[in-house]
Every structure is written in C-alpha cells, then in structure tokens.
Enzyme design. Sequence first.
Site, PDB file in Angstrom:
ATOM      1  N   ALA A  55     103.738  91.030  57.115  1.00  0.00           N
ATOM      2  CA  ALA A  55     103.612  90.149  58.190  1.00  0.00           C
ATOM      3  C   ALA A  55     102.232  89.482  56.963  1.00  0.00           C
ATOM      4  CB  ALA A  55     102.554  90.649  59.231  1.00  0.00           C
ATOM      5  N   TYR A  56     102.580  88.930  55.987  1.00  0.00           N
ATOM      6  CA  TYR A  56     101.591  88.695  54.689  1.00  0.00           C
ATOM      7  C   TYR A  56     102.374  87.851  54.134  1.00  0.00           C
ATOM      8  CZ  TYR A  56      97.674  88.946  57.662  1.00  0.00           C
ATOM      9  OH  TYR A  56      96.415  88.934  59.178  1.00  0.00           O
ATOM     10  N   ILE A  57     102.889  88.658  52.678  1.00  0.00           N
ATOM     11  CA  ILE A  57     103.437  88.483  52.069  1.00  0.00           C
ATOM     12  C   ILE A  57     104.697  87.873  52.082  1.00  0.00           C
ATOM     13  CG2 ILE A  57     104.094  89.668  49.334  1.00  0.00           C
ATOM     14  CD1 ILE A  57     101.949  91.560  50.009  1.00  0.00           C
ATOM     15  N   ARG A  83      94.037  83.020  54.595  1.00  0.00           N
ATOM     16  CA  ARG A  83      94.571  84.481  54.777  1.00  0.00           C
ATOM     17  C   ARG A  83      95.822  85.243  54.058  1.00  0.00           C
ATOM     18  NH1 ARG A  83      92.216  89.529  56.270  1.00  0.00           N
ATOM     19  NH2 ARG A  83      92.704  91.003  57.223  1.00  0.00           N
ATOM     20  N   ASN A  91      98.917  86.744  49.814  1.00  0.00           N
ATOM     21  CA  ASN A  91      99.950  86.363  48.559  1.00  0.00           C
ATOM     22  C   ASN A  91      99.257  86.536  47.020  1.00  0.00           C
ATOM     23  OD1 ASN A  91     102.763  86.089  49.293  1.00  0.00           O
ATOM     24  ND2 ASN A  91     101.428  85.255  51.135  1.00  0.00           N
TER      25      ASN A  91
END
Length: 314
Positions: free
Chosen positions: A272-274, A222, A227
């Site tokens: 929280a992700y990239i 995920r 990304n």
Amino acid sequence: MRAFTYKDGKLYEDKELTIPVHCSNPTYEILKHVKIPSHLTDVIVYEQTYEQSLSRLIFVGLDSKGRRQYFYGKMHVQRRNSARDTIFIKVHRVIDKIHKFIDDTIEHKNDVLFQLGVFMLMETSFFIRMGKVKYLKENDTVGLLTLKNKNIVRENRKILIHFVGKDKIIHNFTVHSSNRLYKPLLRLIGRKEPDSFLFHKLSEKKVYKAVQQFGIRLKDLRTYGVNYTFLYNFWTNVKSLNPIPPIKKMISTSIKQTADIVGHTPSISKRAYIANTVLEYLTHDSELINTIRDISFDEFIRLITDYITNTQTV
C-alpha cells in the site's frame, strides 16, 4: 451505483435477502471474475458492468475483527500503485518548504500556528495517520489529530506516545530530550486534562488548509515517509552489513524494519505504500550496492528521485 447484498453467490436488493437481483443483471458477470473471501460478512457488491468494475470499487465486507475491507478492480489498483511514484516526487520537491513552515511556527505565540507547527513536526517525524473524530467515535481508533493528553506520558527525560490506531494496531513512539520535538510537545501537554485533545486548537479543516499550501494531501506525507524510511533502512543496511545478503533479502529486511517503525505490517508497507519504481530500481541495478557504499544518503535519494522522474517522462 446501487449496492446489492451478497450471500452464497447470489445478489439481493435488500438486506433481508427477500428481493433477488435478476440473473440478467450485468453485476453477475463480475462474480465470474472475482473471488469474494469466505471469511467476509455483510458483503455489499456494487452494480456495474465487468468493464466498469476494472477501474472502480467492486465490493465491501467486514472481516473477522469487524473492520471494513474494500476491494477494487485491477486498473484502479494499477493507477494507485503508479501514483506512489508521483506522490514521492511531489512531496520530495516541497519537503524543504514544509520544514521552513515548521521553523516559522514551532515557537509562534499564536496558539493555532504553534499547534500547526508541532502537528507538522510530529507528522514528518512519525508519519502518523491524521485521525478523524468520526473514527474515534465509531471505532475508538486514534490518529495524530485525535491524540489526547492521556496518550502522552513524560518519563524521566523522554516523552512516550502511546495510542491504538487504525485496525487496532498499537503505536508507540519515543521523543528524547535531545529531539527538537521534545520542548514544544511539553509545552502542549495539558496534564490536568487527560481526556482533552492534544491539538485542541486545530480542526480537520485547519490542517487541510495548512497542507494544501504545499500542493499535497496530508496522506501524501505518510506515503512519502514510508518510502523515505524504507530507503534509509536499505542504505543503512548496505553500509553496515557484512557480508551483504542478496538484494531481495535485504529489501525484505528493510521493509520489515520500516513497518516496525511506522506501525503496520510488512505486507501493508509493500502493498500500500512503497513505490513500485523504487523496488524496481533496487532490484535491477547490478552496481547499486557498490554505488551506495561510496555515497551519502542525500546522494542516494537523488539517485532514486532522478530514476523515478526519468521513468515517468519516457
């Protein structure tokens, strides 16, 4: 660590607020450095020194929608941010092996292998959270593993996937008849059993075991997917927009597009992700726009992975 109940700036050893924590307890030092949001209820603060709290979970509370929110120390957050770079590179290096696994299992006669193939194809297509049975029971929230037949609807020559995921966010995905996932998904749907799990032959253990062979965790897919989707949106925007807006504006637009696709807020995408190194590269390379105009998306991805790898080894 002991867990203390927090109320109006005070700590208690019990939920009934009858046994106050002594003012000499080092946990009070933490309260001098952190601000606990006033909208949180049922707040629990973990006993530790201020130095320990910098790299650990500090407190937990419920927000206005009854969702549990976790707050960590600065060093923990920094480590988590830097880990995104590592995750992106790690998954990128094995993504071809994952695709081969899908190729080998997507039409397999063995039900378990077939369902693992469909599961991995869906995951690498939509990057949905796995979902656990306990979350379904506790919060009525759905993930990929806990999808039921009723969440899948065939309409004309497309399949609609609809479910409520974490934080009560509504997710909608469409699989067109031209998509590779279309026929395997049709084979899997049990129309006469709407309340049965779509992946009824799988379990958390079986999924984890399948993913572990690639040296990654399912949640890493995920992170990689967010990304990858963001970079694709950014690359596409550079190719299609005229005139080109300022870089920061284009990053913001691409993050919003990514959040809409993956199914969360732009803030969560960025926070929280990239990978921070990705944003750093896009922001500081003054010739990047001209470079992107002349290269394919695969070449763009190679630029990004080379930059992250070189940054990590300096």
